[in-house]
Design an enzyme around this catalytic site. Structure first.
Site, PDB file in Angstrom:
ATOM      1  N   ASP A 195      -0.915   0.859 -13.559  1.00 12.10           N
ATOM      2  CA  ASP A 195       0.034  -0.078 -12.958  1.00 12.10           C
ATOM      3  C   ASP A 195       0.958  -0.671 -14.034  1.00 12.10           C
ATOM      4  O   ASP A 195       0.478  -1.307 -14.976  1.00 12.10           O
ATOM      5  CB  ASP A 195      -0.806  -1.183 -12.286  1.00 12.10           C
ATOM      6  CG  ASP A 195      -0.016  -2.019 -11.316  1.00 12.10           C
ATOM      7  OD1 ASP A 195       1.213  -1.889 -11.276  1.00 12.10           O
ATOM      8  OD2 ASP A 195      -0.645  -2.827 -10.606  1.00 12.10           O
ATOM      9  N   ASP A 236       4.174  -4.148  -2.997  1.00 11.96           N
ATOM     10  CA  ASP A 236       2.845  -4.301  -2.377  1.00 11.96           C
ATOM     11  C   ASP A 236       2.904  -4.514  -0.864  1.00 11.96           C
ATOM     12  O   ASP A 236       3.699  -5.322  -0.363  1.00 11.96           O
ATOM     13  CB  ASP A 236       2.120  -5.499  -2.995  1.00 11.96           C
ATOM     14  CG  ASP A 236       1.788  -5.280  -4.460  1.00 11.96           C
ATOM     15  OD1 ASP A 236       2.308  -4.317  -5.045  1.00 11.96           O
ATOM     16  OD2 ASP A 236       1.011  -6.069  -5.012  1.00 11.96           O
TER      17      ASP A 236
HETATM   18  C1  GLA Z   1       0.057  -4.968  -8.481  1.00 12.54           C
HETATM   19  C2  GLA Z   1      -0.219  -3.717  -7.636  1.00 12.54           C
HETATM   20  C3  GLA Z   1      -1.319  -4.020  -6.627  1.00 12.54           C
HETATM   21  C4  GLA Z   1      -2.582  -4.475  -7.358  1.00 12.54           C
HETATM   22  C5  GLA Z   1      -2.259  -5.674  -8.263  1.00 12.54           C
HETATM   23  C6  GLA Z   1      -3.438  -6.031  -9.148  1.00 12.54           C
HETATM   24  O1  GLA Z   1       0.577  -5.991  -7.714  1.00 12.54           O
HETATM   25  O2  GLA Z   1       0.961  -3.297  -6.984  1.00 12.54           O
HETATM   26  O3  GLA Z   1      -1.599  -2.878  -5.825  1.00 12.54           O
HETATM   27  O4  GLA Z   1      -3.071  -3.389  -8.122  1.00 12.54           O
HETATM   28  O5  GLA Z   1      -1.142  -5.400  -9.102  1.00 12.54           O
HETATM   29  O6  GLA Z   1      -3.149  -7.063 -10.036  1.00 12.54           O
END
Ligand code: GLA
Length: 412
Positions: free
Chosen positions: A165, A233
């Protein structure tokens, strides 16, 4: 959750001799796409990955005991037998590093190898999470400068899947000097971790998460991604899910066996959507050949949630071996029709109603590439054949709902 490094939502590559040569070329092509910047690993994710991820429901309230219970429930609920395999720990498992720079788990995960052994003993696989930046999105330790060391640690623990990520790597990109240089830094960061994984010799699914920025679908496979997030998200609301899902139009050509578009994890069963909305979520994700990573608490599922997640015919559409992602073929106002080609010449047809009250929606099979003179239809959610049609079908679609058909020619 606020992303570390100030990254905001939405910000976010002779005949015998002849036959022998052909086999070598085909093999190399399968293992390493010609446009690839990365080293090859044994093929993984030939169909979209299926499993569970801790983030949507548990966020930072995740620990070893909870993951074990989810693994148990994945088996007892029938999800494993329906195809769900990966048990993925998202952010917040990380502690700092020891004197030799090795990543440590925090007190919530006392023994990651023992947890992996447990998950494997259930016939499941274990996934983990990190960032190319110094910090993860929740502010925990990232892999920056420790890529090979971390990949080796994951392999030693028995990890089968890594979600990587972007998070605080954004800060490093800001200092690159130009957008092109920043873009190349990001591609190099993903390539570096992919090559580190390959070096371990342990097959791991490599999941890119950078929220769909910079047309990731164009270069995700070239940096070794088996899937890449195409959006910001998701949340457990019809507005969020439908915006993300219906925005996927046009991305089909970038997906295929081993490399998938990822419109984010499922919210089915988290409680804030109606059953018809969850059926829309699941049907749309199946038409999109999306990874199916459940994001709910598997230990407290209602029979209806289990039925939605484990519907064999819907899962079969998602996992269809042809690996062709579906796309929107028609839209008018709040009505949309999406079609996915399936192995053997059948098609999955999603008839979606984006209004919140029921509507009749007409499908003209000729317009979606099926001859006027004869198709046989099956209503997938109802689990029943609905007969043959001479060319048109009118579906009564519930508010925010879907009628999902499997359609095949039956004659001429
Ligand atoms: C980001 C990602 C999420 C999750 C969070 C964890 O927002 O897009 O899917 O993994 O980080 O901190």
């Amino acid at each position: 959750m606020k992303r570390a490094g100030g990254l905001k939502a939405g910000q976010r590559p002779t005949w015998a001799l002849g036959t022998g040569i052909l086999v070598v070329i085909l093999g190399a092509t399968l293992l390493l796409q010609p446009w690839s910047r990365v080293e090859a690993q044994a093929p993984v994710a030939l169909t979209p990955p299926m499993g569970w991820n801790s983030w949507n429901h548990f966020a930072e309230k995740i620990d070893d005991a909870t993951v074990r219970k989810q693994a148990d429930a994945m088996v007892s609920s029938g999800m494993r037998d329906a195809g769900y395999v990966y048990v993925n720990i998202d952010d917040t498992w990380e502690a700092g590093r020891n004197a030799t720079g090795e990543i440590q788990t925090n007190s919530k995960f006392p023994d990651m190898k023992a947890l992996a052994d447990y998950v494997h003993s259930k016939g499941l696989k274990l996934g983990i999470y990190s960032s190319p930046g110094p910090k993860t999105c929740a502010g925990y330790e990232g892999s920056y400068g420790h890529e090979e060391q971390d990949a080796a640690t994951y392999a030693r623990w028995g990890i089968d899947y890594l979600k990587y990520d972007l998070c605080s790597f954004d800060e490093i990109m800001k200092k690159a000097g130009s957008p092109e240089a920043a873009h190349n830094l990001m591609l190099d960061a993903y390539t570096k971790m992919h090559n580190a994984i390959v070096k371990t010799g342990r097959p791991m699914v490599f999941s890119l998460c950078q929220y769909g920025a910079d047309h990731v679908w164009e270069w995700g496979a070239s940096v070794g991604g088996n899937l890449w997030r195409t959006t910001d998200d998701i949340s457990d609301r019809y507005g969020s899910m439908s915006l993300i899902g219906f925005q996927q139009a046009g991305l089909a050509k970038f997906a295929g066996p081993g490399h998938w578009n990822d419109p984010d994890m499922l919210e089915v069963g988290n409680g804030k959507m109606k059953p018809d909305e969850y059926r829309t979520h699941m049907a749309l994700w199946a038409l999109l050949a999306a990874p199916l990573l459940a994001g709910n608490d598997l230990t407290t599922m209602s029979p209806e949630t289990i039925a939605i997640l484990t519907n064999r015919e819907v899962v079969a559409i998602d996992q269809d071996k042809l690996g062709k992602q579906g796309d929107r073929v028609w839209a008018e106002g709040s009505q949309e029709i999406w079609v996915r080609e399936l192995e053997g010449g059948a098609k999955a047809v999603g008839i979606f109603n984006r209004f919140d009250w029921p509507q009749n929606i007409q499908v003209d099979f000729e317009k979606i590439g099926l001859k006027r003179t004869g198709v046989k239809m099956r209503d997938v959610w109802e689990g029943r054949d609905i007969g043959r049609s001479g060319g048109k079908y009118v579906a009564r679609v519930p508010g925010h709902g879907v009628v999902l058909l499997r359609v095949a020619r039956w004659c001429c």
